[in-house]
Write a protein that holds these residues in place. Structure first.
Motif, mmCIF file in Angstrom:
data_model
loop_
_atom_site.group_PDB
_atom_site.id
_atom_site.type_symbol
_atom_site.label_atom_id
_atom_site.label_comp_id
_atom_site.label_asym_id
_atom_site.label_seq_id
_atom_site.Cartn_x
_atom_site.Cartn_y
_atom_site.Cartn_z
ATOM 1 N N GLU A 291 0.866 -1.175 0.000
ATOM 2 C CA GLU A 291 0.000 0.000 0.000
ATOM 3 C C GLU A 291 0.900 1.221 0.000
ATOM 4 O OE1 GLU A 291 -3.467 -2.215 2.635
ATOM 5 O OE2 GLU A 291 -2.613 -0.310 3.355
ATOM 6 N N ILE A 292 0.620 2.180 -0.895
ATOM 7 C CA ILE A 292 1.507 3.343 -1.013
ATOM 8 C C ILE A 292 0.661 4.621 -1.022
ATOM 9 C CG2 ILE A 292 3.263 2.053 -2.307
ATOM 10 C CD1 ILE A 292 2.214 3.442 -4.866
ATOM 11 N N ASP A 293 1.346 5.737 -0.878
ATOM 12 C CA ASP A 293 0.655 7.026 -0.999
ATOM 13 C C ASP A 293 0.018 7.113 -2.375
ATOM 14 O OD1 ASP A 293 1.452 7.764 1.485
ATOM 15 O OD2 ASP A 293 3.211 8.922 0.798
ATOM 16 N N MET A 294 -1.110 7.798 -2.465
ATOM 17 C CA MET A 294 -1.831 7.866 -3.733
ATOM 18 C C MET A 294 -0.944 8.451 -4.846
ATOM 19 S SD MET A 294 -4.420 7.480 -5.655
ATOM 20 C CE MET A 294 -5.564 6.831 -4.451
ATOM 21 N N PRO A 295 -0.654 7.683 -5.871
ATOM 22 C CA PRO A 295 0.148 8.216 -6.979
ATOM 23 C C PRO A 295 -0.786 8.977 -7.939
ATOM 24 C CG PRO A 295 -0.223 5.867 -7.270
ATOM 25 C CD PRO A 295 -1.000 6.288 -6.057
#
Lengths: 699, 699
Positions: A291-295
């Protein structure tokens, strides 16, 4: 070439031995890449989990692509022996978005992962051997046995892509990151989208038979369309651009959604794209296993219904009509962008074939003459439903690959994604999904005047299926009564109990409904989804429509409704399934009646069917067999014929006698009669057949 | 390679362009060699002479091999335009030993030789172009268009050999010697023959589908036979050895001749071999174009009946049974002699392929492990009648190449002659002739215990022909009356005059006989000799026998006699001919009735037939057409369909309307009705068809 994924093998060449080696390398590359995809699952226990309730557990997919090789090789009579008939039955059908596949996994006891790994190894050895020994001339044609090997490889390539979607849908705790599948590190602000002009063009779609790459049946044929000048968005719609729609309440404003879209919203309660995560009031983003910061600068992953809703929203806002590109418009974009097929176009120039990332990447990273991501990154939904081109014909080894999707409900996805490889990244490939389905797919929009023609009733035009529709739902001829009704009547008369019946070889399903007049539950099973879908459609859409051949190419379109047939009240009793009568899944059991209609002389090994069919019948169960015993080598190798030949003593062997010999231990023959049927070929030409109907009571 | 004749082209290879060049070279070599054969004729006037009354004049053969290319290319729909439809009709059929070919040349006005030369040039240019441009993949398979080119070439190779025999039969004053065809100079005394032992062997005959040389249909398939130890004559029977038989009065002693032989003697009054000349009480010998002293050490040229008579004579004299070798025994000799196929075996080692001589040579010149002339010099008659091997199937482009000879009356000739080239000199080739026929053929004898099985009634087993026999001569089904009888009845009813009728598309001939109940003369014509021979056999042998399919491969043998049919008194009224309805020979004319039965939807260009058919009818003539209008691309390219499609305005075009449009100027439609027919495929499966019968009266 990238380290992870090789390009597809060309069909032509001058050296047969070298070609065998190329195919072997490509097969190994595919097989290993598929297994790597399953390394993403945290441990073997996860193989028994599902990404969502309507899907099979992962173990199914792991086994499925290997059993595909064996099932096709058996059906095409290239090999005679199965490796594991249980695996090859439970792992058999994978197109699980369709009603005729059985996804109720409580019906099976799934094997251990290590057993499946062992099985995959055996299949690999067999396929290796076949690659080296099958008769081979170049170019490889679609009637070559080697075509079936390529079919198995490309089939696994599709599952590489779709399995990665399933894994991405898995709870994050059940997957792990692996080195080879690295996520793109570029994550920044929303790039501003704009419109580019595409010139009018005469578009010709469809691949020649002589094309030097393997293709699925739907790729061949001919289609021409004149495309007027139109505009297209420079970039795919990014997460940032889509955010506007989400924040404007797009998911809760029903005017942006059509009927199918509203039904999707109702069922899923969706309020934002499926790979977005709302954590503490902030959107984050799910990659394959993190899960990553919204690209904001990556393309949004949505289904076709969400993409269409966005277009409606944007049209309202700008006062200009936006829509998804048509298939022909996409080709105009492709041409305008100066694209060519691989290998003239090198994979490094786009986000595909696992060359750069195992994730999306910024929408402004890969430009083609100023239009970005014409291929690669994520698939792009089209407004065009998949249809066969002029000259379309099914490949006999996989006759239900495409035709069940020619229902105006499957939209094309264009251009491939980061997870695409093999045939999926080639210019002429055509894949389509139901509009509510998720893939690694997003969209771009166009401003164009062209409307997609909506077809209403789809008249079945597949010649053989239409012939069977006429046979089962059309008129009677020469005073011979409807065969489906007549057989169901006789079978019902002899049945002792009437809880559950199996209509095996149900074709377009008429007898399945007829049996439901007497039985609480009737399952219709046929080898080909091309046929099964007719009965299923009668249940879901309430009608059967088909083109009945009159003279030459002239047809009469006919439509019969479920009300006219009197089946409205029976439809909940029937269900339709794809299945191989010689290797039926274990859950097809506990019947009071099994009716095998014009089936035994079309099976590759009828004895296999007869030897164990009693196990699926309840006590007092009845088996009804009808057949004209027209044995032919194209269906059944001579060594498997039950009759119609002379034995080593020169004595005539007749089918009815073999049936008695085989069934005698377990059944009593209680009735024997002739029953005629007539199949219309044209208004003046008919097959007139005298079937023998035998009724066998379980001892 | 010899200068005169090239080896056949192999079907395989790696380079398509080189293969095209090879084929072109081989084609040119064949074409030029064929023309050289006609240089033997003294001048152009001789082209209009016949070698014997039952044959065509030479001009026919000169044109025939070129028209063969065009007719086959048209029929296989590889080309669309004829070069000269008149030539392609009058030069069409060449197997003139058979009753169904028309050799009454007064029926034609033959063209000038220079016109035919010009025509041959045009054909050559077209074939050249096709060789360079037809789609081609290697190996060339029997469904490749290039196979038809090879078929045309090998067909011409056969005629090189047979034309040389015809020229040798011409009066000596009509031929001339040419440099390239030089006679063998070695002429001496009779070498003493003796017997050699051949070991028992398991013989497998028949060529694999994958063999790398062109083959005729009869070469493929599988046949196994165990041959016991036997003895074979070291030499072919020489003129000197045969002289004994002649001098012992062999030709006038009927006990040495069987029935067929006695009938041959009666008709020909032969007293010695055909190429012997009795001049001033001394035997001399005819070569291709000279008369020489009797070469006692050369092989005698005889037909099979003479060869058999010699064996009976010698058996009586020696008290040992001599006979001609069987096909399997010949292969045992071939193997024992250590022979291999060309090119492993070099042509210089035998008298064949025009390498050494254009004549026979001494029987003791070419040894193979002590057995002489195993191949080459003259063909050797076998006692085995030609039959299809297991797995035999006709090639669709030439479906009557072999099957008319599978009648137990055509004996195989083995081993090739000095005039053989192309396929004729290859190991697997199989050629057969009626026993009274002359070729460059002689014989050797064997002492063996094996008897050739004599088959009596020949049951037609060609699946399609047998199906038609059942249709026309078998039982009726579903209460539908015999179609041949019914159509003949309707046609006779509407006919105004009844002198001469044409049954076009006569198939196995039943309606031809039925029409003869009313008409003085009826000609039955069909495209395929496979069918025509059934009606002809009913006339000549008095019965029709066929295997009617029951279940799988099981059949019921049926036989119907001419007495049972009531046709004994009609048979002199009927005759049967091979012909192409789209390009009928001019002599088929002056009819009161033309009946075209289930024909128009099987023609490659039905319009061509309809546009001129009125010219063949007398005043008040009647045309009857029956057809179910089942148009299909495999018979008729879509552009030639008369109906069953939509025109450019989207309007449906039906066949009956097109018939009215086309025939309206010249005919009045006087009757229209439906007429059913049923064709049995198995005891349980039938085609049930509703034909439309239309009756047209010439205006």
């Amino acid at each position: 070439m990238s380290k992870l994924s090789k390009y597809p093998v060309t069909l032509d060449g001058n050296n047969v031995d070298e070609k065998r080696q190329e195919i072997k390398d490509y097969f190994h590359n595919t097989y290993e890449l598929y297994e790597k995809v399953f390394d993403v699952l945290k441990n073997d226990d996860v193989f028994y989990e599902k990404s969502e309730v309507t899907r099979h557990p992962m173990i199914f997919y792991f086994g499925h692509t290997a059993t595909f090789f064996i099932n096709k090789l058996i059906n095409m009579k290239i090999i005679k022996e199965r490796i594991n008939s249980n695996f090859e039955s439970i792992f058999a059908v994978g197109v699980d978005e369709m009603s005729w596949d059985d996804v109720n996994s409580s019906n099976y006891s799934w094997p251990k992962v290590d057993e499946v790994r062992e099985y995959r190894k055996k299949v690999k050895e067999l396929v290796d051997e076949l690659i080296m020994t099958l008769p081979l001339t170049l170019p490889i044609k679609d009637d070559s046995p080697m075509w079936i090997i390529l079919m198995g490889i490309e089939h696994e390539r599709i599952h590489i892509e779709t399995s990665l979607v399933l894994h991405r849908q898995m709870p994050i705790g059940l997957v792990k990151s692996i080195e080879e599948f690295a996520v793109c590190p570029n994550n920044s602000d929303t790039p501003k989208n704009s419109m580019l002009k595409i010139n009018a063009a005469k578009i010709k779609l469809g691949k020649d038979d002589s094309h030097n790459l393997y293709g699925w049946d739907n790729e061949y044929g001919d289609y021409k369309e004149e495309v007027s000048t139109f505009e297209v968005s420079k970039y795919l719609v990014s997460n940032g651009e889509f955010m506007e729609f989400v924040e404007a309440g797009g998911y809760s404003n029903s005017e942006f959604w059509d009927e199918e879209g509203r039904s999707f919203l109702e069922q899923t309660k969706a309020a934002y794209p499926t790979f977005w995560l709302l954590k503490n009031g902030k959107f984050r983003y799910r990659t394959l296993s993190s899960e990553i910061d919204m690209p904001l600068n990556w393309p949004v992953d949505v289904n076709a219904l969400e993409a269409e809703a966005f277009c409606r929203y944007k049209s309202q806002k700008d006062g200009v009509k936006y829509q998804l590109p048509s298939e022909a418009e996409y080709r105009a974009i492709y041409d305008e962008a100066g694209l060519q097929d691989i290998p003239a176009f090198h994979e490094s120039r786009a986000n595909l074939n696992f060359y750069h990332y195992a994730s999306s990447c910024p929408v402004d990273e890969f430009s083609f003459n100023g239009i970005y991501d014409v291929v690669g990154n994520v698939w792009q939904w089209s407004r065009t439903p998949i249809r066969g081109f002029d000259g379309f014909k099914v490949h006999e080894a996989y006759d239900d690959f495409s035709t069940p999707t020619f229902d105006e409900k499957h939209s094309l996805i264009l251009g491939s994604s980061w997870a695409s490889s093999g045939n999926l990244i080639m210019k002429y490939s055509r894949y389509a999904f139901r509009k509510h389905f998720y893939q690694n797919a997003g969209f771009r929009y166009v401003i164009s005047n062209q409307e997609e023609k909506k077809l209403t009733d789809i008249y079945e035009s597949d010649e053989l299926v239409a012939q069977y529709c006429e046979f089962q739902y059309g008129e009677t001829h020469f005073g011979v009564e409807n065969f489906a009704i007549a057989t169901a009547e006789v079978a019902s008369k002899f049945a002792v109990n009437k809880t559950k019946a199996l209509d095996l070889g149900c074709a377009t399903g008429r007898a399945t409904y007829e049996l439901a007049r007497e039985f609480d539950e009737v399952e219709g099973v046929d080898f080909s989804v091309r046929f099964v879908q007719v009965g299923a459609k009668l249940k879901s859409d309430g009608y059967v429509a088909f083109s009945s051949k009159e003279e030459g190419e002239l047809v009469k379109n006919k439509k019969v409704t479920i009300q006219e047939l009197g089946y409205e009240s029976l439809k909940e009793r029937v269900s339709f399934w794809q299945g191989d009568a010689c290797n039926l899944k274990p859950n097809f059991n506990s019947y009071d009646l099994i009716m095998a209609t014009n089936l035994i002389d079309r099976l590759y090994n009828p004895r296999l069917f007869l030897d164990t069919i009693d196990e699926r019948l309840n006590a007092d169960g009845i088996l009804v067999i009808t057949s004209p015993y027209t044995w032919q080598e194209s269906s059944t190798k001579k060594e498997f014929w039950l009759g119609g030949y002379e034995d080593e003593n020169g004595d005539e062997v007749k089918t009815i006698d073999s049936l008695k010999n085989i069934l005698n231990n377990k059944f009593e023959l209680i009735h024997l009669q002739d029953l005629e049927f007539v199949i219309k070929e044209t208004a003046r030409k008919y097959q007139h057949t005298i079937s023998q109907l035998s009724v066998w009571k379980k001892r």
